[in-house]
Motif scaffolding. Structure first.
Motif, PDB file in Angstrom:
ATOM      1  N   ASP A  83       0.861  -1.193   0.011  1.00  0.00           N
ATOM      2  CA  ASP A  83       0.116  -0.043   0.188  1.00  0.00           C
ATOM      3  C   ASP A  83       0.817   1.340   0.074  1.00  0.00           C
ATOM      4  O   ASP A  83       1.655   1.600   0.921  1.00  0.00           O
ATOM      5  N   ARG A  84       0.964   2.162  -1.429  1.00  0.00           N
ATOM      6  CA  ARG A  84       1.736   3.281  -1.269  1.00  0.00           C
ATOM      7  C   ARG A  84       1.280   4.140  -0.195  1.00  0.00           C
ATOM      8  O   ARG A  84       2.365   4.900   0.138  1.00  0.00           O
ATOM      9  N   GLY A  85       0.119   4.161  -0.021  1.00  0.00           N
ATOM     10  CA  GLY A  85      -0.400   5.341   1.020  1.00  0.00           C
ATOM     11  C   GLY A  85       0.164   5.373   2.244  1.00  0.00           C
ATOM     12  O   GLY A  85       0.668   6.049   3.070  1.00  0.00           O
ATOM     13  N   THR A  86       0.156   3.920   2.790  1.00  0.00           N
ATOM     14  CA  THR A  86       0.497   3.963   4.192  1.00  0.00           C
ATOM     15  C   THR A  86       1.843   3.123   4.400  1.00  0.00           C
ATOM     16  O   THR A  86       2.353   3.009   5.630  1.00  0.00           O
ATOM     17  N   ARG A  87       2.566   2.848   3.203  1.00  0.00           N
ATOM     18  CA  ARG A  87       3.655   2.378   2.999  1.00  0.00           C
ATOM     19  C   ARG A  87       3.887   0.884   4.135  1.00  0.00           C
ATOM     20  O   ARG A  87       4.755   0.447   4.737  1.00  0.00           O
ATOM     21  N   GLN A  88       2.860   0.110   3.846  1.00  0.00           N
ATOM     22  CA  GLN A  88       2.567  -1.114   4.733  1.00  0.00           C
ATOM     23  C   GLN A  88       2.658  -2.259   3.664  1.00  0.00           C
ATOM     24  O   GLN A  88       1.988  -1.869   2.502  1.00  0.00           O
ATOM     25  N   ALA A  89       3.012  -3.506   3.854  1.00  0.00           N
ATOM     26  CA  ALA A  89       2.725  -4.405   3.028  1.00  0.00           C
ATOM     27  C   ALA A  89       2.004  -5.687   3.632  1.00  0.00           C
ATOM     28  O   ALA A  89       2.357  -5.986   4.975  1.00  0.00           O
ATOM     29  N   GLY A  90       1.550  -6.385   2.938  1.00  0.00           N
ATOM     30  CA  GLY A  90       0.875  -7.942   3.323  1.00  0.00           C
ATOM     31  C   GLY A  90       1.858  -9.064   2.473  1.00  0.00           C
ATOM     32  O   GLY A  90       1.984  -8.745   1.261  1.00  0.00           O
ATOM     33  N   LEU A  91       2.175 -10.222   3.264  1.00  0.00           N
ATOM     34  CA  LEU A  91       2.683 -11.317   2.638  1.00  0.00           C
ATOM     35  C   LEU A  91       1.798 -12.429   2.629  1.00  0.00           C
ATOM     36  O   LEU A  91       1.285 -12.555   3.707  1.00  0.00           O
ATOM     37  N   GLY A  92       1.936 -13.274   1.712  1.00  0.00           N
ATOM     38  CA  GLY A  92       0.717 -14.627   1.652  1.00  0.00           C
ATOM     39  C   GLY A  92       1.671 -15.692   0.980  1.00  0.00           C
ATOM     40  O   GLY A  92       2.300 -15.356   0.055  1.00  0.00           O
ATOM     41  N   CYS A  93       1.638 -16.819   1.401  1.00  0.00           N
ATOM     42  CA  CYS A  93       2.241 -17.909   0.854  1.00  0.00           C
ATOM     43  C   CYS A  93       1.108 -19.249   0.969  1.00  0.00           C
ATOM     44  O   CYS A  93       0.550 -19.355   2.447  1.00  0.00           O
ATOM     45  N   ALA A  94       0.807 -19.967   0.046  1.00  0.00           N
ATOM     46  CA  ALA A  94       0.175 -21.328   0.256  1.00  0.00           C
ATOM     47  C   ALA A  94       1.011 -22.340  -0.354  1.00  0.00           C
ATOM     48  O   ALA A  94       1.588 -22.410  -1.316  1.00  0.00           O
ATOM     49  N   ILE A  95       1.178 -23.354   0.777  1.00  0.00           N
ATOM     50  CA  ILE A  95       2.306 -24.467   0.535  1.00  0.00           C
ATOM     51  C   ILE A  95       1.549 -25.702   0.207  1.00  0.00           C
ATOM     52  O   ILE A  95       0.935 -26.173   1.335  1.00  0.00           O
ATOM     53  N   TYR A  96       1.500 -26.479  -0.758  1.00  0.00           N
ATOM     54  CA  TYR A  96       1.057 -27.847  -0.945  1.00  0.00           C
ATOM     55  C   TYR A  96       2.074 -28.792  -1.051  1.00  0.00           C
ATOM     56  O   TYR A  96       3.223 -28.660  -1.662  1.00  0.00           O
ATOM     57  N   TYR A  97       1.928 -29.972  -0.391  1.00  0.00           N
ATOM     58  CA  TYR A  97       2.816 -30.799  -0.430  1.00  0.00           C
ATOM     59  C   TYR A  97       2.299 -32.422   0.332  1.00  0.00           C
ATOM     60  O   TYR A  97       1.081 -32.425   0.311  1.00  0.00           O
ATOM     61  N   GLU A  98       3.074 -33.417   0.220  1.00  0.00           N
ATOM     62  CA  GLU A  98       2.634 -34.559   0.330  1.00  0.00           C
ATOM     63  C   GLU A  98       3.324 -35.277   1.501  1.00  0.00           C
ATOM     64  O   GLU A  98       4.572 -35.083   1.581  1.00  0.00           O
ATOM     65  N   GLN A  99       2.904 -35.955   2.282  1.00  0.00           N
ATOM     66  CA  GLN A  99       3.606 -36.690   3.516  1.00  0.00           C
ATOM     67  C   GLN A  99       2.780 -37.738   3.817  1.00  0.00           C
ATOM     68  O   GLN A  99       1.806 -37.957   4.121  1.00  0.00           O
ATOM     69  N   ASN A 100       3.504 -39.002   3.921  1.00  0.00           N
ATOM     70  CA  ASN A 100       2.913 -40.317   4.504  1.00  0.00           C
ATOM     71  C   ASN A 100       1.679 -40.560   3.515  1.00  0.00           C
ATOM     72  O   ASN A 100       0.702 -41.162   3.995  1.00  0.00           O
ATOM     73  N   GLY A 101       1.911 -40.572   2.234  1.00  0.00           N
ATOM     74  CA  GLY A 101       0.552 -40.621   1.324  1.00  0.00           C
ATOM     75  C   GLY A 101      -0.551 -39.847   1.495  1.00  0.00           C
ATOM     76  O   GLY A 101      -1.395 -40.102   0.726  1.00  0.00           O
ATOM     77  N   LYS A 102      -0.430 -38.962   2.042  1.00  0.00           N
ATOM     78  CA  LYS A 102      -1.395 -37.593   2.110  1.00  0.00           C
ATOM     79  C   LYS A 102      -1.067 -36.412   1.731  1.00  0.00           C
ATOM     80  O   LYS A 102       0.074 -35.995   1.844  1.00  0.00           O
ATOM     81  N   PRO A 103      -2.110 -35.409   0.929  1.00  0.00           N
ATOM     82  CA  PRO A 103      -1.609 -34.262   0.723  1.00  0.00           C
ATOM     83  C   PRO A 103      -2.265 -33.268   1.675  1.00  0.00           C
ATOM     84  O   PRO A 103      -3.133 -33.487   2.247  1.00  0.00           O
ATOM     85  N   TYR A 104      -1.206 -32.295   1.902  1.00  0.00           N
ATOM     86  CA  TYR A 104      -1.484 -31.231   2.811  1.00  0.00           C
ATOM     87  C   TYR A 104      -1.580 -29.801   2.076  1.00  0.00           C
ATOM     88  O   TYR A 104      -0.802 -29.692   1.107  1.00  0.00           O
ATOM     89  N   ARG A 105      -2.182 -28.736   2.878  1.00  0.00           N
ATOM     90  CA  ARG A 105      -1.930 -27.464   2.607  1.00  0.00           C
ATOM     91  C   ARG A 105      -1.692 -26.653   3.669  1.00  0.00           C
ATOM     92  O   ARG A 105      -2.228 -26.668   4.726  1.00  0.00           O
ATOM     93  N   LEU A 106      -0.604 -25.709   3.688  1.00  0.00           N
ATOM     94  CA  LEU A 106      -0.111 -24.923   4.843  1.00  0.00           C
ATOM     95  C   LEU A 106      -0.441 -23.419   4.149  1.00  0.00           C
ATOM     96  O   LEU A 106       0.002 -23.111   3.178  1.00  0.00           O
ATOM     97  N   ARG A 107      -1.325 -22.593   4.855  1.00  0.00           N
ATOM     98  CA  ARG A 107      -1.514 -21.088   4.754  1.00  0.00           C
ATOM     99  C   ARG A 107      -0.804 -20.348   5.687  1.00  0.00           C
ATOM    100  O   ARG A 107      -0.872 -20.508   6.869  1.00  0.00           O
TER     101      ARG A 107
END
Length: 220
Positions: A83-107
């Motif tokens: 945001d140029r007005g406030t000089r503030q930032a937001g960060l986001g990540c979504a991680i998809y992976y498999e473990q022990n034969g199961k799919p997961y999502r981390l946000r």
């Protein structure tokens, strides 16, 4: 990990030729390669990963067995908003992976008031994903990083030079973390529309909404 199969095919009369498959997941390649060897017409066979490393079937089988209990087949979506007005930032990540034969999502998302541009926010969002991978004890495997920032994707993949001091510093920081974790990074550029999940996480961070969650993906 994705690999292709390269094998020398031998006819009953002794003629040979070298053939290559299309790229496919390592587990699928292992199944096909083992089935091909049963025909008795394979003179030699190995698999090749995206780093051009050769794997015997024995090595590939051992590798797949070793990583099954650890996060693997990992894809990280990342996005940063500024945001140029406030000089503030937001960060986001979504991680998809498999473990022990199961799919997961981390946000995961995060707020920052220390960044100076949208490009910095994009870099910081990717680094946030790396921090989460470290917490998951991810190491010595390939990981796909997907985002809608041409600057970040092209600079980290070596297509563009990082001329700005702040961005070059982020690129060096990310390369150092990748080396520390022995992660082989693969970068992919997508449209903002196709990166909506990470974009939403970044926007929520800007709005003061903290998101941290891990869930198993249940297939219908």
């Amino acid at each position: 990990m994705h690999v292709l199969i390269e094998w020398t095919y031998k006819t009953p009369k002794g003629a040979t030729t070298v053939l290559r498959s299309e790229e496919m997941p390592a587990a699928q390649a292992l199944l096909l390669a083992e089935d091909m060897e049963k025909t008795g017409r394979v003179k030699s066979l190995h698999c090749i990963d995206r780093q051009n490393t050769n794997w015997t079937l024995k090595e590939l089988k051992a590798y797949l067995k070793e990583i099954d209990t650890e996060p693997h087949n990992i894809t990280v979506y990342f996005d940063g908003g500024f945001d140029r007005g406030t000089r503030q930032a937001g960060l986001g990540c979504a991680i998809y992976y498999e473990q022990n034969g199961k799919p997961y999502r981390l946000r995961r998302n995060a707020f920052s008031s220390e960044l100076k541009s949208n490009n910095e926010a994009e870099y910081a969002a990717l680094y946030l994903g790396l921090v989460e991978l470290e917490l998951l004890h991810v190491h010595h495997i390939p990981v796909r990083f997907i985002g809608d920032s041409q600057v970040v994707i092209n600079q980290l993949s070596g297509e563009w030079p990082a001329l700005e001091k702040e961005l070059a510093s982020w690129a060096d920081k990310i390369d150092a973390k990748l080396e520390q974790l022995s992660i082989q990074a693969e970068y992919q550029l997508i449209s903002r529309k196709d990166n909506s999940e990470a974009d939403r996480l970044a926007t929520q961070a800007l709005n003061g909404i903290d998101i941290t969650g891990l869930s198993e993906i249940v297939k219908e």
